[in-house]
Design a protein around this motif. Structure first.
Motif, short mmCIF file in Angstrom:
data_model
loop_
_atom_site.label_atom_id
_atom_site.label_comp_id
_atom_site.label_asym_id
_atom_site.label_seq_id
_atom_site.Cartn_x
_atom_site.Cartn_y
_atom_site.Cartn_z
N THR A 1 46.08 18.01 54.49
CA THR A 1 45.79 19.01 55.50
C THR A 1 47.10 19.39 56.17
O THR A 1 47.74 18.54 56.79
N PRO A 2 47.54 20.65 56.03
CA PRO A 2 48.78 21.06 56.69
C PRO A 2 48.66 20.91 58.21
O PRO A 2 47.65 21.31 58.79
N ARG A 3 49.69 20.28 58.81
CA ARG A 3 49.68 20.07 60.26
C ARG A 3 51.06 20.28 60.83
O ARG A 3 52.06 20.16 60.14
N VAL B 1 42.04 30.54 65.64
CA VAL B 1 41.76 29.38 66.48
C VAL B 1 40.49 28.66 66.02
O VAL B 1 40.44 27.43 66.00
N TYR B 2 39.48 29.41 65.64
CA TYR B 2 38.23 28.78 65.20
C TYR B 2 38.48 27.89 63.99
O TYR B 2 38.00 26.75 63.93
N ASP B 3 39.25 28.39 63.01
CA ASP B 3 39.56 27.59 61.83
C ASP B 3 40.36 26.34 62.19
O ASP B 3 40.14 25.27 61.62
N LEU B 4 41.30 26.47 63.12
CA LEU B 4 42.08 25.31 63.58
C LEU B 4 41.16 24.23 64.13
O LEU B 4 41.28 23.06 63.80
N ARG B 5 40.25 24.66 64.98
CA ARG B 5 39.35 23.70 65.63
C ARG B 5 38.43 23.03 64.62
O ARG B 5 38.20 21.83 64.69
N ARG C 1 36.92 18.30 61.31
CA ARG C 1 36.73 17.72 59.96
C ARG C 1 37.71 16.58 59.71
O ARG C 1 37.35 15.56 59.13
N TYR C 2 38.96 16.78 60.11
CA TYR C 2 39.98 15.76 59.88
C TYR C 2 39.59 14.44 60.55
O TYR C 2 39.65 13.38 59.92
N LEU C 3 39.18 14.50 61.81
CA LEU C 3 38.85 13.27 62.51
C LEU C 3 37.56 12.62 61.99
O LEU C 3 37.51 11.41 61.81
N THR C 4 36.54 13.41 61.73
CA THR C 4 35.25 12.84 61.34
C THR C 4 35.20 12.43 59.87
O THR C 4 34.42 11.56 59.50
N SER C 5 36.02 13.04 59.03
CA SER C 5 35.95 12.70 57.60
C SER C 5 36.81 11.50 57.23
O SER C 5 36.62 10.92 56.16
N LYS D 1 36.36 4.63 64.10
CA LYS D 1 36.06 5.90 63.44
C LYS D 1 35.48 6.87 64.47
O LYS D 1 35.07 6.47 65.55
N PHE D 2 35.48 8.13 64.06
CA PHE D 2 34.94 9.20 64.92
C PHE D 2 33.71 9.79 64.23
O PHE D 2 33.83 10.66 63.38
N PRO D 3 32.49 9.36 64.61
CA PRO D 3 31.30 9.96 63.99
C PRO D 3 31.02 11.38 64.48
O PRO D 3 30.33 12.14 63.81
N TYR D 4 31.55 11.74 65.66
CA TYR D 4 31.26 13.05 66.22
C TYR D 4 32.48 13.59 66.96
O TYR D 4 33.05 12.90 67.82
N VAL D 5 32.88 14.81 66.62
CA VAL D 5 33.95 15.52 67.32
C VAL D 5 33.54 16.98 67.39
O VAL D 5 33.14 17.57 66.38
N PHE D 6 33.64 17.55 68.58
CA PHE D 6 33.28 18.96 68.74
C PHE D 6 34.21 19.60 69.75
O PHE D 6 34.44 19.06 70.83
#
Length: 191
Positions: free
Chosen positions: A41-43, A72-76, A81-85, A109-114
């Motif tokens: 994932t490019p960061r 911005v929406y795609d970034l978020r 996805r990065y944290l939860t996957s 782990k992060f089961p939920y990020v929003f």
């Protein structure tokens, strides 16, 4: 048909001119393309930008990153996805991010990020779970299993809870910045 070839050629020349004018932007676009081609994932990496001697261009480079990703929406969504996957994060990962962990040694782990934006306020909501690990108290050398809250004195657990949340929040902050996400607050809770 000739018009299409002309427009393609014109666009190609404009892009080539932009690359000549802005070699920094070209360098980072190429870097992020390479990361993507490797399945990563490019960061945005603030430490690397400093090591390359571009400390004064950090805002510009962050702008290039946002342009590269698209919006911005795609970034978020990519951040979520990065944290939860990811299967788990460790205290070693925290140390790599510059977050001091003291006597803690655990995985989580992060089961939920929003990420939510409402009334021009950007908030990040995060649930996390410790999958295994312990803490060794610096004061007396005692070790406690962090997955067994009931065995830990309530006052001590309150202190450990605050320290753990601060460290996990640090991971969220550093990661959000690496995705170019600007935010007003983070709400963190046990999953």
């Amino acid at each position: 048909m000739i018009f299409i070839f002309y427009m393609r050629d014109l666009i190609r020349r404009i892009l080539m001119e932009e690359e000549r004018v802005n070699p920094v932007k070209k360098y980072f676009f190429d870097l992020w393309d390479e990361q993507k081609s490797l399945g990563e994932t490019p960061r945005y990496d603030k430490r690397m930008v400093k090591r390359l001697g571009f400390s004064t261009k950090q805002k510009d480079i962050m702008g290039y990153y946002r342009e590269y990703v698209g919006n911005v929406y795609d970034l978020r969504k990519e951040f979520e996805r990065y944290l939860t996957s990811r299967k788990e994060f460790t205290t070693d990962d925290m140390e790599d991010l510059g977050i001091h962990t003291g006597g803690y040694d655990f995985s989580f782990k992060f089961p939920y990020v929003f990420v939510r934006e409402e009334n021009n306020q950007v908030e990040i909501f995060v649930d996390f779970d410790i999958t295994h690990g312990s803490v060794t108290l610096m004061t007396n050398g005692e070790e406690y299993d962090l997955t067994d809250h009931d065995s830990i004195d309530e006052n001590l657990w309150w202190e450990l809870d605050m320290e753990i949340k601060d460290m996990v929040k640090g991971v969220v902050i550093v990661t959000a910045h690496s995705f170019g996400i600007e935010f007003d607050d983070i709400y963190l809770q046990w999953g």
